[in-house]
Scaffold this active site. Sequence first.
Site, PDB file in Angstrom:
ATOM      1  N   CYS A 133       7.388  20.729  34.434  1.00  8.92           N
ATOM      2  CA  CYS A 133       7.550  22.094  34.544  1.00  8.92           C
ATOM      3  C   CYS A 133       8.609  22.662  33.489  1.00  8.92           C
ATOM      4  CB  CYS A 133       7.426  22.598  35.920  1.00  8.92           C
ATOM      5  SG  CYS A 133       7.130  24.410  36.017  1.00  8.92           S
ATOM      6  N   GLU A 204      -0.290  20.731  34.104  1.00  8.92           N
ATOM      7  CA  GLU A 204       0.254  21.798  33.319  1.00  8.92           C
ATOM      8  C   GLU A 204      -0.916  22.254  32.400  1.00  8.92           C
ATOM      9  OE1 GLU A 204       2.954  23.703  33.468  1.00  8.92           O
ATOM     10  OE2 GLU A 204       3.791  22.669  34.923  1.00  8.92           O
TER      11      GLU A 204
END
Length: 219
Positions: A133, A204
């Site tokens: 992230c 993601e």
Amino acid sequence: MTKTWFDSVVKDVAPIMKEIKTHPFITELSDGTLDPKNFHFYMHQDSYYLYSYGKVLASIATRLKEPDYSLNFMSFSTGTIEVEKALHKDFIADFPDLDPPEKSPTCALYTGFLTEVFEYDSIEVSLAAVLPCFWIYKEVGDYLLKTTTRSNHPYQKWIDTYGGEDFATSVERAIEITEVYAQNSTEEIRKQMTKVFLKTAQLEWMFWDSAYRREQWPI
């Protein structure tokens, strides 16, 4: 410090990173043509995600033995909360007529995965799970800063946040801490770290994709 583990995993994740940068959500975000309803959906999902992500970062801080590292992760946690408050308040306020969506299946999967890794895996693996992230958002932010040429860009504040130097400093520190733990672990642990890093990178991509589709629960 030589980033032996991190440099290796970045090579492994390159195909996923390419898919992220070429996803319609990112390309349309770059040129400013992304449907505001898609961005509104994304911002709400990101708000749900960052709430859980911040809690995981704070929990990791309590398991780090080095005081400086612990302070770093507590800072990451509070910084995440501040970003969530500032960006999401600004952008969500732009759509007063749109109802907030519920937490999407992908968002629920992602936050649940991070929590599960922290609960059941080693601290090294937990560090690897939260790192994508940091790193992917920095990569995307830098990419958008380079590719975006539109003046009065509707999403410029978001781009500047993740492409800025302040965020770069946090990302580099998170990488350094994770690399220290990787270098002081076993080969088996490093393999687990790589595996979970790749899984989180896939999540993601799924997160961007789910926002572009405004993903709903099937039933």
